[in-house]
Design an enzyme around this catalytic site. Structure first.
Site, short mmCIF file in Angstrom:
data_model
loop_
_atom_site.label_atom_id
_atom_site.label_comp_id
_atom_site.label_asym_id
_atom_site.label_seq_id
_atom_site.Cartn_x
_atom_site.Cartn_y
_atom_site.Cartn_z
N GLU A 479 -9.91 14.64 2.69
CA GLU A 479 -8.57 14.96 2.18
C GLU A 479 -7.99 16.19 2.87
O GLU A 479 -6.78 16.28 3.09
CB GLU A 479 -8.60 15.15 0.66
CG GLU A 479 -9.06 13.92 -0.12
CD GLU A 479 -8.26 12.67 0.20
OE1 GLU A 479 -7.09 12.78 0.62
OE2 GLU A 479 -8.82 11.57 0.05
N GLU A 508 -4.88 7.86 8.70
CA GLU A 508 -6.24 8.26 8.31
C GLU A 508 -7.03 8.89 9.47
O GLU A 508 -8.17 9.32 9.27
CB GLU A 508 -7.00 7.06 7.78
CG GLU A 508 -6.43 6.44 6.51
CD GLU A 508 -6.61 7.32 5.29
OE1 GLU A 508 -7.53 8.15 5.28
OE2 GLU A 508 -5.82 7.17 4.33
N PHE A 612 -2.51 -3.24 -4.59
CA PHE A 612 -1.56 -3.69 -5.61
C PHE A 612 -0.73 -2.56 -6.21
O PHE A 612 0.27 -2.82 -6.87
CB PHE A 612 -2.28 -4.46 -6.71
CG PHE A 612 -2.79 -5.80 -6.27
CD1 PHE A 612 -1.92 -6.85 -6.05
CD2 PHE A 612 -4.14 -5.99 -6.05
CE1 PHE A 612 -2.38 -8.08 -5.62
CE2 PHE A 612 -4.62 -7.23 -5.62
CZ PHE A 612 -3.74 -8.27 -5.40
N ALA A 613 -1.13 -1.32 -5.98
CA ALA A 613 -0.37 -0.21 -6.56
C ALA A 613 -0.41 1.04 -5.69
O ALA A 613 0.15 2.06 -6.09
CB ALA A 613 -0.91 0.12 -7.95
N GLY A 615 0.16 1.25 -2.00
CA GLY A 615 0.81 1.30 -0.70
C GLY A 615 0.02 0.70 0.44
O GLY A 615 0.48 0.74 1.59
N TYR A 616 -1.17 0.15 0.18
CA TYR A 616 -2.01 -0.37 1.25
C TYR A 616 -1.91 -1.88 1.42
O TYR A 616 -2.74 -2.47 2.11
CB TYR A 616 -3.47 0.02 1.01
CG TYR A 616 -3.83 1.39 1.55
CD1 TYR A 616 -4.34 1.54 2.82
CD2 TYR A 616 -3.62 2.52 0.78
CE1 TYR A 616 -4.67 2.79 3.32
CE2 TYR A 616 -3.94 3.78 1.27
CZ TYR A 616 -4.46 3.91 2.53
OH TYR A 616 -4.77 5.16 3.03
#
Length: 695
Positions: A479, A508, A612-613, A615-616
């Protein structure tokens, strides 16, 4: 609402002052202002950068800056009181964003500016303009009015479904617990987990709970779930916890099963409205890979290299279970894999994750991380005194970043390190409060970038500090890699500064790159010291830890390839109107990719927030695509000499000036070439992961 703290801030939000009641009036005032500003920009008769692009940047920046605070609070201080105004605000933000993206007047202005400014714009501004035109076209700007309205309605519905999906996962995770009051059942569990489980019991109205005597509460939150499966000797309890985990959010009040079909169906309809055959084609238009075929080729190559290695890794676990005389020998089930993998790790490397925890207290890890990035990138990091920057929780810290040469402050970041299952979403992520700009700061002046870094490590318990597993150490480095790209940008055009404007599958790259330094011996030696007495990790243990770098990488690679292939299958080839369900697709693909059997009731898709939630969608492959870039980046440091401080500093400075510094102002393929002098090669990743020999 006078002096609404969501609106009335310049450098830092006053997080303690913000309540759910502030959200609706703030969004009313903000969006009314945004609408008026955009209408004025649309009416500009002679479009130019200064009359259209610059004022539109100001509008979108203010919206993102304020709504970003609400989104952050939704992630880290989630509550029933916040959810309703968040959902309502999100719907309005999506509607406004679609209104801007689908503005024919703005679209024509972009095209006019490109025509009249050919050869006159900087590379950064050209990238912004090209992206604005592309994004408008992918948002239906060229559609007829009815189709455009349908596209906008679908976008709003998809945003609402994403929020519901995520809330269901959070609620389902929070709702399930396993209470244990039998001391024999917790035999073998590490002390850190026992303390965490006792603390969870105390939070659930069992004030007498202790790590030594119980009762203990196991949850599906990662700091509890993962070590429990690794160390619980009671196979029946492992099975119970595992089955709960793979069926999260798939039944009852938090059932995401019907949302799978609706989300996939709406995405497919969006693609059809745009004249594309599938959602993957829409998504890949914004990515470095560019085509489904390029993604398929990468994943097929990784699967081919990883599968035989993973098969050998499974055989090793079966052999160990047989040698140990375990009842499950010859019939290892999914809830056995983590347990026996941990036993294999202990056998091969004479150490376990829990044995390592005392050597990785959070503060020591931060010191080592800051020392590393200081030497590589020429920066200094210092924690701000408590109370000087408002935070949303007493455990959150704020840090200032200075250039080591000029001593000038160049950025800052919040660190929210600890798990809070009742209110904070799981996993780890980096986000931005504000990005760098030469004119969006107070009074129209420059503005420094500020990041959020969120992890979910175990909280300190009593006199024991937060002790990290090695995987959590890697996550922290990961991160911070994202944050470094955000904070060390040299670009002042905010829409391509830092992590902005970078193709998704390259985002990434710096995070995977920084993870690799967790296996750098000098860095490890600086970090790995016992929290009680400061004693260094013994050299034999250090050598074992370094050797774990390629432990079960076949299995780990295959797992990521499976997720990525499933994502691409659902968004490139799956027909929601066909005979198969998304869960059928999941099970069919699992049989052809994975070496472990998958239970018939496995419904992990119902908790697959990434696609599904998160952004990927059509982008999960980005992790592996970026790993290829990161491994090749790290190879440059290997070639320079990992023990040569002067060479590392020189290579690190080049990395800062290119990969970190250029952000989205240059296409990532060109950024990579500027750093490495050539195109990326996947061989470095396969070698570093131990999937092929270095020869």
């Amino acid at each position: 609402m006078p002096d609404n703290p969501l609106l009335a801030w310049t450098l830092y939000p006053d997080f303690p002052a913000i309540t759910p009641a502030h959200i609706a009036p703030a969004m009313d005032e903000l969006l009314d202002w945004c609408e008026g500003e955009v209408a004025a920009i649309e009416a500009v008769a002679d479009p130019s950068w200064e009359t259209v692009m610059r004022p539109l940047e100001v509008v979108m920046d203010r919206l993102e800056r304020i709504w970003g605070v609400v989104s952050t609070l939704n992630n880290v201080r989630n509550s029933p009181e916040l959810r309703e105004p968040y959902a309502a605000g999100q719907a309005r933000v999506v509607a406004f964003s679609n209104r801007v993206l689908q503005s024919r007047a703005l679209y024509e202005s972009y095209r006019r500016i490109r025509e009249t400014s050919a050869g006159k714009l900087s590379p950064a501004r050209s990238r912004i303009l090209d992206a604005s035109i592309r994004d408008a076209e992918l948002s239906g700007v060229a559609l007829d009015p009815d189709a455009r309205a349908r596209f906008a309605a679908n976008s709003q519905r998809l945003a609402a479904l994403a929020t519901t999906f995520s809330d269901h996962v959070l609620d389902a995770t929070r709702a399930w617990t396993l209470r244990i009051d039998n001391a024999a059942a917790v035999a073998g569990l590490p002390q850190n987990l026992l303390e965490l489980a006792a603390a969870a019991a105390r939070e659930r109205d069992e004030p007498q709970a202790t790590a030594a005597a119980g009762p203990w509460v196991i949850t599906l939150d990662a700091p509890s779930f993962v070590p429990f499966l690794q160390h619980c000797r009671d196979r029946a309890l492992r099975e119970q916890v595992y089955r709960a985990y793979i069926t999260r959010a798939s039944s009852g009040a938090y059932d995401n099963t019907p949302l799978l079909d609706e989300i996939l169906g709406l995405r497919r309809e969006q693609a059809a409205l745009l004249g594309r055959s599938c959602w993957a084609e829409v998504a890949l238009a914004r990515k470095m890979a560019g085509s489904v075929a390029a993604v398929d080729e990468l994943l097929a190559g990784l699967r081919e290299a990883a599968r035989p290695v993973a098969e050998g890794e499974r055989t090793a676990l079966e052999r160990l279970a047989a040698q140990s005389g375990a009842p499950e020998a010859g019939d290892l089930r999914p809830w056995d894999m983590a347990f026996w993998a941990e036993r294999e790790r202990e056998r091969r490397f004479t150490l376990s994750d829990e044995e390592l925890r005392p050597f990785f207290p959070l503060d020591r890890a931060l010191e080592g991380l800051f020392d590393l990035v200081g030497r590589l990138f020429g920066i200094q990091i210092a924690e701000a005194p408590a109370g000087t920057v408002p935070v949303w929780h007493e455990d959150v810290r704020y840090y200032r970043v200075h250039d080591a040469t000029s001593l000038e402050e160049i950025a800052g970041f919040y660190l929210d390190a600890y798990s809070r299952p009742a209110e904070k979403r799981g996993g780890a992520w980096m986000d931005e409060l504000v990005n760098r700009s030469d004119h969006l700061g107070p009074g129209g002046g420059p503005r420094l970038p500020v990041a959020y870094i969120n992890c979910n490590q175990s909280q300190p318990v009593g006199e024991t500090p937060s002790l990290m597993s090695f995987r959590e150490l890697e996550t922290l480095f990961h991160e911070f890699g994202h944050a470094a790209q955000h904070m060390l940008t040299a670009v002042s055009e905010s829409r391509v500064a830092g992590i902005n404007g970078i193709e998704w599958d390259a985002v990434e790259q710096p995070s995977h790159f920084l993870e690799k330094w967790c296996y750098h011996p000098p860095t490890l030696r600086r970090i790995a010291r016992h929290y009680r007495n400061g004693e260094p990790l013994p050299e034999d243990k250090l050598a074992s830890l370094l050797a774990t770098r390629t432990f079960r990488t076949g299995y780990a690679t295959l797992r990521q390839v499976y997720f990525a292939m499933l994502d691409m299958e659902l968004h490139a080839r799956f027909d929601p109107a066909g005979d198969q369900s998304p869960l059928d697709c999941q099970h069919r693909l699992a049989q052809t990719v994975l070496v472990d059997p998958v239970l018939g009731e496995d419904r992990f898709l119902c908790a697959f927030r990434h696609i599904f939630a998160g952004g990927y969608a059509s982008g999960y492959y980005s992790y592996k695509w970026s790993e290829v870039l990161a491994a090749d980046d790290f190879a440059a440091f290997i070639e320079a000499g990992l023990e040569d401080e002067q060479a590392l500093a020189a290579t690190g400075r080049r990395f800062r000036d290119t990969v970190l510094g250029l952000g989205g102002s240059v296409h990532p393929a060109e950024v990579f070439r500027r750093f490495r002098g050539r195109d990326p090669d996947s061989h470095a990743l396969l070698v570093q992961d131990g999937l092929v020999s270095s020869a």
